[in-house]
Scaffold this motif. Sequence first.
Motif, short mmCIF file in Angstrom:
data_model
loop_
_atom_site.label_atom_id
_atom_site.label_comp_id
_atom_site.label_asym_id
_atom_site.label_seq_id
_atom_site.Cartn_x
_atom_site.Cartn_y
_atom_site.Cartn_z
N HIS A 125 0.83 -1.20 0.00
CA HIS A 125 0.00 0.00 0.00
C HIS A 125 0.87 1.25 0.00
N LEU A 126 1.95 1.25 0.80
CA LEU A 126 2.86 2.40 0.84
C LEU A 126 3.51 2.61 -0.52
N TYR A 127 3.91 1.53 -1.16
CA TYR A 127 4.54 1.57 -2.48
C TYR A 127 3.62 2.27 -3.48
N GLN A 128 2.34 1.92 -3.44
CA GLN A 128 1.37 2.54 -4.36
C GLN A 128 1.05 3.96 -3.94
N GLN A 129 0.95 4.18 -2.64
CA GLN A 129 0.63 5.51 -2.13
C GLN A 129 1.67 6.54 -2.58
N LEU A 130 2.94 6.11 -2.62
CA LEU A 130 4.02 7.01 -3.03
C LEU A 130 4.21 7.03 -4.55
N SER A 131 3.31 6.33 -5.26
CA SER A 131 3.33 6.26 -6.74
C SER A 131 4.63 5.68 -7.29
N LEU A 132 5.25 4.83 -6.51
CA LEU A 132 6.49 4.20 -6.97
C LEU A 132 6.22 3.23 -8.11
N ASP A 133 5.01 2.67 -8.16
CA ASP A 133 4.66 1.77 -9.26
C ASP A 133 4.61 2.52 -10.59
#
Length: 374
Positions: A125-133
């Motif tokens: 969730h953090l990975y997506q929240q920071l738009s790293l994807d």
Amino acid sequence: MFLTIKYLVLNTFLPIAYIIRVNYQVIVIFSIVCLICSLLIYMLVYIYFKSKNEKKQGKWRLISDLLIRKAIFYDDDDIEEETVIPVTDRAKKLMRNKHFRKLLVEEITLAKKNITGTSADNLKHLYQQLSLDKYALKSLKSRFWHIKAKAIQELTIMEMKEYITQLYTFTNDQNELVRMEAQTATVQFNGFEGLRFLDIITYPISDWQQIKLLQQLSCVPPVNINIDAWLKSENSSVVVFALKLARNYHRFELHDDILLCLDHKDPQVRLEAINFLCEIYTDETSDALISRFLKEDFKQQLAMIKAMQNIGSEKDILFLLSLLDDKNHEMKLSAARALAKIGKNGLSSLQDHATTAGYPLNEIVMQIKGELAA
């Protein structure tokens, strides 16, 4: 007159030559001093910036560790897409820095590989929240293969299954490492269904990649997938992999289809077909092997005789006895083992032949008796 001219020339040029010589020495010394000073200055500048960068990296690592700890220990039991894991203003500003993002991604993926459950979901969730994807998706468009391969690996570790369509297009990429990462991703996300890339790939699947895929599949529940089409693929490595699948998952119904692979043009396919028939066979399987024996290469011939140790019967005794006179010791030993495992008639035939033939066959019979008694 000549002496006068010579005297004048010497008096004119000797001082000049002396001056040039002295100046040359000065220039050389000066150049060496400048070089040493330049090296010292370079070393000092390098040490300064290295120290400064290490301090900066240390601060970034502390910030990323804090973010990851917050995500791992986030106590919201029902985390949803709208849930926001607290991120400091400093971290938000640093997200514009590609070097910080790289470090943060490395830390998140490393943590994600070592944990499961709710904490792993929070990291995702953090990975997506920071738009790293989104940054990873941009990397997929890079012209450099190592950047694409790393992006695919990153999305796989972070379980970004929603991007499976984009990743699937790389399963037949011209670069081997990019293909491997994409194929691994599709199998991880979709299990046996992820093997659909076997329908379209034109590049070979390496032996290492086949082992890796089989290892992945061993962790998911088996399903009755359609292997028939892959056995007829133009890509020989796909046929080899399909044969391994059929053997690992005991696909008895494919016996007759795999018999046809004994006539395949690729020797590796024929070898893998023999390995399959060693475990899954009928009363007629040994006849199929014997009829092709003389046309085969030595490696495949030896595999056939080793298979006969499992599938041989009394009708194969004469054929196996003929191999006891082969020049190759390993072939003799394999044929003798096959005879011994057929039963009493096979063993007695072996002993009779050894009595007539003498050394080294009688030594082989003693060895095999020891193996049977063990």
